[in-house]
Design an enzyme around this catalytic site. Structure first.
Site, mmCIF file in Angstrom:
data_model
loop_
_atom_site.group_PDB
_atom_site.id
_atom_site.type_symbol
_atom_site.label_atom_id
_atom_site.label_comp_id
_atom_site.label_asym_id
_atom_site.label_seq_id
_atom_site.Cartn_x
_atom_site.Cartn_y
_atom_site.Cartn_z
ATOM 1 N N SER A 214 0.762 -1.399 -0.005
ATOM 2 C CA SER A 214 -0.012 0.099 0.018
ATOM 3 C C SER A 214 0.707 1.271 0.113
ATOM 4 C CB SER A 214 -0.987 0.019 1.201
ATOM 5 O OG SER A 214 -1.813 1.011 1.070
ATOM 6 N N HIS A 215 0.802 2.065 1.027
ATOM 7 C CA HIS A 215 1.378 3.443 0.975
ATOM 8 C C HIS A 215 2.604 3.370 1.517
ATOM 9 C CE1 HIS A 215 -0.492 2.163 4.715
ATOM 10 N NE2 HIS A 215 0.514 3.025 5.536
ATOM 11 N N ASP B 257 -2.003 6.524 -3.444
ATOM 12 C CA ASP B 257 -1.060 6.120 -2.742
ATOM 13 C C ASP B 257 -0.552 5.018 -3.680
ATOM 14 O OD1 ASP B 257 -3.375 3.986 -2.491
ATOM 15 O OD2 ASP B 257 -2.448 3.509 -0.725
ATOM 16 N N ASP C 42 -0.986 1.662 -4.066
ATOM 17 C CA ASP C 42 -1.915 0.738 -4.704
ATOM 18 C C ASP C 42 -3.151 1.216 -5.091
ATOM 19 O OD1 ASP C 42 -2.686 0.698 -2.148
ATOM 20 O OD2 ASP C 42 -3.468 -1.062 -2.036
ATOM 21 N N ASP D 4 -5.699 2.855 -3.688
ATOM 22 C CA ASP D 4 -6.919 2.871 -2.926
ATOM 23 C C ASP D 4 -7.115 4.123 -1.802
ATOM 24 O OD1 ASP D 4 -4.980 2.064 -1.030
ATOM 25 O OD2 ASP D 4 -6.214 0.105 -0.447
ATOM 26 N N ARG D 5 -5.974 4.971 -1.751
ATOM 27 C CA ARG D 5 -6.302 5.853 -0.884
ATOM 28 C C ARG D 5 -6.335 7.346 -1.850
ATOM 29 N NH1 ARG D 5 -2.473 5.547 4.629
ATOM 30 N NH2 ARG D 5 -3.043 3.771 5.101
ATOM 31 N N LYS E 175 -11.515 0.295 -0.412
ATOM 32 C CA LYS E 175 -11.564 1.871 -0.911
ATOM 33 C C LYS E 175 -10.823 2.064 -1.916
ATOM 34 C CE LYS E 175 -7.413 2.462 2.080
ATOM 35 N NZ LYS E 175 -7.198 1.329 2.830
HETATM 36 C C1 G16 Z 1 -5.021 -0.198 5.510
HETATM 37 C C2 G16 Z 1 -6.499 -0.452 5.813
HETATM 38 C C3 G16 Z 1 -7.328 0.577 6.203
HETATM 39 C C4 G16 Z 1 -6.465 1.395 7.462
HETATM 40 C C5 G16 Z 1 -5.162 1.503 7.009
HETATM 41 C C6 G16 Z 1 -4.350 2.096 8.503
HETATM 42 O O1 G16 Z 1 -4.962 0.653 4.553
HETATM 43 O O2 G16 Z 1 -7.115 -0.998 4.638
HETATM 44 O O3 G16 Z 1 -8.527 0.174 6.651
HETATM 45 O O4 G16 Z 1 -7.335 2.427 8.123
HETATM 46 O O5 G16 Z 1 -4.458 0.353 6.557
HETATM 47 O O6 G16 Z 1 -4.336 1.067 9.156
HETATM 48 P P1 G16 Z 1 -3.378 1.435 10.534
HETATM 49 O O7 G16 Z 1 -3.636 2.506 11.221
HETATM 50 O O8 G16 Z 1 -3.456 0.004 11.149
HETATM 51 O O9 G16 Z 1 -2.035 1.505 9.889
HETATM 52 P P2 G16 Z 1 -3.929 0.589 3.216
HETATM 53 O O10 G16 Z 1 -4.076 1.717 2.258
HETATM 54 O O11 G16 Z 1 -2.364 0.539 3.985
HETATM 55 O O12 G16 Z 1 -4.319 -0.680 2.675
#
Ligand code: G16
Length: 541
Positions: A111-112, A275, A277, A279-280, A374
């Site tokens: 992801s990010h 981000d 991937d 989704d953000r 998302k």
């Molecule tokens: C993931 C989850 C999200 C979550 C985020 C932050 O996002 O899919 O639902 O809000 O992580 O999580 P944490 O606070 O546990 O770091 P992504 O974009 O990383 O897949």
């Protein structure tokens, strides 16, 4: 020919908030990827099944895809649909799973988190509904990793994943597809493309920062080619294995160049970033930043302006740390408001059951029932649709929203790479004192309630405990403490801060100033400095 390889369990293969994320060298170490993927197949079943496969293009994406394909073939999968070059944004993967009614999919992404030989890699499994595997499934996968003894792999050369079309891998069909086409077609069904096109034709200017990650090709096709945004609207548009050294997390800290442009001379009308991937999303108006919690509320209040949502919303869901701004919109619309733990997987049941249409999180995630992830570009397109219909600036839309609903001042402070034992000790001490907090007064605030958020899924009754410590102050302000479940280095403490101002006065303060007493109270209550030595956050959103 299929080979069965003897292996032994590798410690720590426990999926976090969203799949298994580790440093790339960990994933590339002997048996690591293979053990995890075999555990997924052992739990969800593979023989005769069809899966989607793709990732955000980060370092090791291409080679991991070849390994996963060889393992899928050896485990008897019938067919795998792969994005060309093993590229798929997370929302596009979710869409392909649903569109083709497959048995799920494997998404390669951290992801990010940054990518590269010494940065992060990740793998997650999504269910046939297109959404991330729920906790019961990720727990079963984790248990399987602790007892695994062998995995299966066909012996074959790499497939040419650059060639769109049908391939054969030891009897398994591999369909390599254009990663953008089906997703872009879905967006055309949801939004008023002609209205957005005329807005761009009328001189509307936008900057989209794809941060050298997966949304580049999607954003160029949709914004520039189909909607007529000026060429060059999308910057950092080519996905790179190391994201060009960028940290592809769309927030004011990591998307600083976009923030500077939007707050500078001659800023465009609208700015957005996404981000690793895809989704953000982060949304910025000329001279004004939109907090993700406010973005969810504004999108919910205006969604009916887009063709895909003109019938209205069934309900709005948000993660617990996300501000209550969306709840106020739900109340005004007379629809359900749901509060879930952090993690998109918790929205799946609400979406499947038709209870929620829009979902959102403070962590720059917004989406709807069009997929089960998302969706960064979706949120950006919904904003564009709203701007095109209302013909107002982002600032005007926000000001009118606050005037109507009041303003939930909001900020998140992240303290990164804290030694895990220290972060755990801080949270344990905080949990210990929860019962004694109500009635305590500090910084002019009185604690009304304090608890550790627990969630009972209204659809299947499953219970998730210890999802974040909440300290609620009289008057609707609060501080929430949670340890991130997506980091790969030490612990990240997330401190979420919120204060409600009903208006009409006090709606235009700087959020950090408006939240200052809550920030001080939160530090005092949790003893952040005493436990971690930290006085200031690394990231402020
Ligand atoms: C993931 C989850 C999200 C979550 C985020 C932050 O996002 O899919 O639902 O809000 O992580 O999580 P944490 O606070 O546990 O770091 P992504 O974009 O990383 O897949």
């Amino acid at each position: 020919m299929t080979t069965t390889v003897k292996t032994t369990p590798i410690a720590g293969q426990k999926p976090g908030t969203s799949g298994l994320r580790k440093k790339t060298p960990v994933f590339m170490a002997r048996h690591y990827l293979e053990n995890f993927v075999q555990s997924v197949f052992d739990v969800v079943g593979c023989a005769g099944k069809t899966f989607v496969l793709g990732g955000d293009g980060r370092y090791f994406n291409d080679r991991a895809a070849q390994v996963i394909l060889r393992m899928a073939a050896a485990n008897g999968a019938a067919r795998v649909i792969v994005g060309q070059g093993a590229f798929l944004s997370t929302p596009a993967a979710s869409h392909l799973i649903r569109l083709n009614k497959t048995d799920g999919g494997i998404i390669m992404s951290a992801s990010h988190n940054p990518g590269g030989p010494t940065e992060d890699f990740g793998v997650k499994f999504n269910m046939p509904n297109g959404g991330p595997a729920p906790e019961a499934v990720t727990e079963a996968i984790y248990r399987r990793t602790t007892e695994i003894t062998e995995y299966h792999m066909v012996e074959a050369q790499d497939l040419d994943l650059a060639r769109i079309g049908r391939h054969d891998l030891a009897g398994m069909v591999v369909d390599v597809v254009d990663p953008v086409a089906d997703y872009a077609a879905l967006m055309e069904t949801l939004f008023d493309f002609p209205a957005i096109r005329s807005m761009f034709a009328g001189g509307f200017r936008m900057r989209m920062d794809s941060m050298c990650a997966i949304t580049g090709p999607y954003a160029v096709e949709i914004l520039e080619n189909r909607l007529g945004a000026a060429q060059g609207t999308v910057v950092n548009a080519a996905p790179l294995p190391d994201f060009g050294g960028m940290h592809p997390d769309p927030n004011p800290t990591w998307a600083k160049a976009l923030m500077d442009e939007m707050f500078g001379q001659d800023a465009p009308d609208f700015g957005a970033a996404s981000d690793g991937d895809g989704d953000r999303n982060m949304v910025v108006g000329r001279g004004i930043y939109v907090s993700p919690s406010d973005s969810l509320a504004v999108l919910a209040a205006n969604a009916h302006l887009a063709p895909g949502y003109k019938a209205g919303l069934k309900g709005i869901a948000r993660s617990m740390p996300t501000s209550a701004a969306a709840d106020r919109v739900a109340a005004a619309l007379g629809i359900g408001a749901y509060e879930t733990p952090t993690g998109w997987k918790f929205f799946g049941n609400l979406l499947d059951a038709g209870r929620a249409t829009l979902c959102g999180e403070e962590s720059f995630g917004t989406g709807s029932d069009h997929v089960r992830e998302k969706d960064g570009l979706w949120a950006i397109l919904l904003w564009l649709n709203i701007l095109a219909v209302r013909k107002q600036s982002v600032a005007q839309i926000l000001q009118e929203h606050w005037a109507k609903f009041g303003r939930n001042y909001y900020s998140r402070h992240d303290f990164e790479a804290i030694p895990t034992d220290k972060a755990d000790a801080m949270m344990a001490a905080l949990r210990e004192k929860l019962a004694s907090l109500p009635g305590t007064a500090l910084e002019g605030l009185v604690v009304e309630a304090a608890d550790d958020f627990a969630y009972t899924d209204p659809v299947d009754g499953s219970v998730s405990l210890k999802q974040g410590v909440r300290v609620l102050f009289a008057g609707g302000s609060r501080a929430v403490f949670r340890l991130s479940g997506t980091g790969t280095e030490g612990a990240t403490l997330r401190l979420y801060l919120e204060r409600y101002v009903p208006g009409p006065d006090g709606l235009a303060e700087d959020p950090q100033a408006a939240l200052a007493p809550i920030i001080r109270a939160a530090h005092a209550i949790a003893g952040i400095e005493t436990h971690t030595g930290r006085t200031a956050p690394d990231v402020v959103t």
